[in-house]
Write a protein that holds these residues in place. Structure first.
Motif, PDB file in Angstrom:
ATOM      1  N   TYR A   7      23.509 -43.742 -29.412  1.00 19.48           N
ATOM      2  CA  TYR A   7      24.300 -42.894 -30.303  1.00 19.48           C
ATOM      3  C   TYR A   7      24.330 -43.507 -31.698  1.00 19.48           C
ATOM      4  CZ  TYR A   7      28.586 -40.846 -32.306  1.00 19.48           C
ATOM      5  OH  TYR A   7      29.515 -40.235 -33.114  1.00 19.48           O
ATOM      6  N   LEU A   8      23.881 -42.734 -32.669  1.00 16.27           N
ATOM      7  CA  LEU A   8      23.903 -43.158 -34.065  1.00 16.27           C
ATOM      8  C   LEU A   8      24.548 -42.044 -34.885  1.00 16.27           C
ATOM      9  CD1 LEU A   8      23.110 -45.238 -36.247  1.00 16.27           C
ATOM     10  CD2 LEU A   8      20.928 -44.022 -36.470  1.00 16.27           C
ATOM     11  N   PRO A   9      25.859 -42.121 -35.140  1.00 13.98           N
ATOM     12  CA  PRO A   9      26.537 -41.034 -35.844  1.00 13.98           C
ATOM     13  C   PRO A   9      25.988 -40.793 -37.243  1.00 13.98           C
ATOM     14  CG  PRO A   9      27.978 -42.952 -35.624  1.00 13.98           C
ATOM     15  CD  PRO A   9      26.795 -43.189 -34.747  1.00 13.98           C
ATOM     16  N   ILE A  43      20.616 -40.044 -30.887  1.00  8.41           N
ATOM     17  CA  ILE A  43      21.319 -38.772 -31.027  1.00  8.41           C
ATOM     18  C   ILE A  43      22.510 -38.986 -31.950  1.00  8.41           C
ATOM     19  CG2 ILE A  43      20.641 -37.829 -28.769  1.00  8.41           C
ATOM     20  CD1 ILE A  43      23.397 -38.641 -27.714  1.00  8.41           C
ATOM     21  N   ASN A  44      22.922 -37.912 -32.642  1.00  9.53           N
ATOM     22  CA  ASN A  44      24.133 -38.024 -33.461  1.00  9.53           C
ATOM     23  C   ASN A  44      25.258 -37.140 -32.929  1.00  9.53           C
ATOM     24  OD1 ASN A  44      23.423 -35.436 -34.276  1.00  9.53           O
ATOM     25  ND2 ASN A  44      23.646 -35.847 -36.465  1.00  9.53           N
ATOM     26  N   ILE A 131      29.861 -39.159 -24.805  1.00 10.77           N
ATOM     27  CA  ILE A 131      28.767 -39.865 -25.476  1.00 10.77           C
ATOM     28  C   ILE A 131      27.794 -40.440 -24.455  1.00 10.77           C
ATOM     29  CG2 ILE A 131      28.186 -41.854 -26.922  1.00 10.77           C
ATOM     30  CD1 ILE A 131      30.839 -41.416 -28.400  1.00 10.77           C
ATOM     31  N   GLU A 132      28.327 -41.086 -23.424  1.00 11.64           N
ATOM     32  CA  GLU A 132      27.461 -41.694 -22.410  1.00 11.64           C
ATOM     33  C   GLU A 132      26.658 -40.633 -21.664  1.00 11.64           C
ATOM     34  OE1 GLU A 132      26.880 -44.883 -22.157  1.00 11.64           O
ATOM     35  OE2 GLU A 132      28.262 -45.157 -23.829  1.00 11.64           O
ATOM     36  N   ALA A 133      27.289 -39.491 -21.374  1.00  9.88           N
ATOM     37  CA  ALA A 133      26.582 -38.415 -20.670  1.00  9.88           C
ATOM     38  C   ALA A 133      25.466 -37.832 -21.526  1.00  9.88           C
ATOM     39  CB  ALA A 133      27.561 -37.320 -20.262  1.00  9.88           C
ATOM     40  N   CYS A 134      25.717 -37.708 -22.832  1.00 10.04           N
ATOM     41  CA  CYS A 134      24.685 -37.190 -23.731  1.00 10.04           C
ATOM     42  C   CYS A 134      23.536 -38.182 -23.894  1.00 10.04           C
ATOM     43  CB  CYS A 134      25.291 -36.845 -25.087  1.00 10.04           C
ATOM     44  SG  CYS A 134      26.222 -35.295 -25.109  1.00 10.04           S
ATOM     45  N   LYS A 135      23.856 -39.462 -23.924  1.00 12.36           N
ATOM     46  CA  LYS A 135      22.798 -40.467 -23.997  1.00 12.36           C
ATOM     47  C   LYS A 135      21.937 -40.419 -22.744  1.00 12.36           C
ATOM     48  CE  LYS A 135      24.242 -44.586 -25.062  1.00 12.36           C
ATOM     49  NZ  LYS A 135      25.164 -45.754 -25.116  1.00 12.36           N
TER      50      LYS A 135
END
Length: 233
Positions: A7-9, A43-44, A131-135
């Protein structure tokens, strides 16, 4: 082996060097044991994905070179699940799976027979779980975890709404619905008579995912899987 995702906002454009957040750097260094030269995905949470290479590591930070960035349109129809949250690990499983499926928003539903009240600290933990689920799934869009709402408040904001009920219409009748949808799912004790009356007063149709009484999280995941398959034609 799948390329790991982080994750990179601040992800916006390619051709830049940037440090991963400390939590993400720790994951890359300690859990994944990645080193300079490793390739990663980014992902952001707002529709952008990227491909990058790790170019530097320290004890606490990972620096990457962003090589490409892609913008993704969010899957349609937009789906909001308003659900009386189950307890403990069942809640975590539900949020994880709904995020992987691409649900737009999860609203903790305040119902008469709710078994748990969601507090601000818990919302923050659920957001981290998103966030973890999207990663893991490399879903470029984060699911929003909204603040708890009453049935009346949810219906007031919904463009089109349905509520889960064992005796309702078959979910198959709603496979081709267009536009944003809100589905309300009660606790395992079901909605109260006054809550059902509220649905009927507002002409909210009931839908069912089968002949058996499902756990709250099972019903949420089953309903989401049907509605989120609509964009496949």
């Amino acid at each position: 082996m799948a390329i790991p995702c982080f994750y990179l906002p601040e992800l916006e454009c390619d051709g830049v060097r940037v440090d991963l957040p400390e939590t993400e750097s720790a994951h890359a260094l300690q859990s994944r044991r990645l080193k300079s030269g490793a390739r990663i995905n980014l992902i952001n949470g707002r529709g952008l994905t990227g491909q990058a290479e790790i170019i530097k590591t320290t004890k606490r930070l990972v620096t990457v070179q962003v090589e490409s960035v892609t913008s993704h349109v969010r899957s349609e129809p937009g789906l909001t699940i308003a659900v009386a949250m189950p307890k403990g690990d069942r809640q975590k499983v539900m949020v994880d799976m709904l995020t992987q499926l691409g649900v737009t928003t999860i609203i903790p539903l305040v119902s008469r027979y709710s078994v748990t009240n969601v507090k601000e600290a818990q919302i923050k933990k659920l957001q981290r779980l998103v966030i973890e689920a999207c990663k893991q799934s490399q879903n470029p869009w984060f699911t929003e975890i909204a603040h708890p709402s009453s049935i009346a408040a949810v219906l007031d904001q919904a463009a089109a709404a349905y509520y889960a009920n064992q005796g309702g219409d078959s979910i198959s009748e709603y496979k081709n619905i267009e536009g944003p949808v809100t589905v309300l799912i009660g606790p395992e004790g079901g909605f109260s008579e006054s809550e059902v009356d509220e649905f009927e007063k507002n002409e909210i149709a009931s839908i069912s995912v089968g002949q058996h009484i499902l756990r709250t999280e099972t019903a949420a995941i089953a309903l989401a899987s049907v509605f989120m398959s609509n964009d496949d034609g």
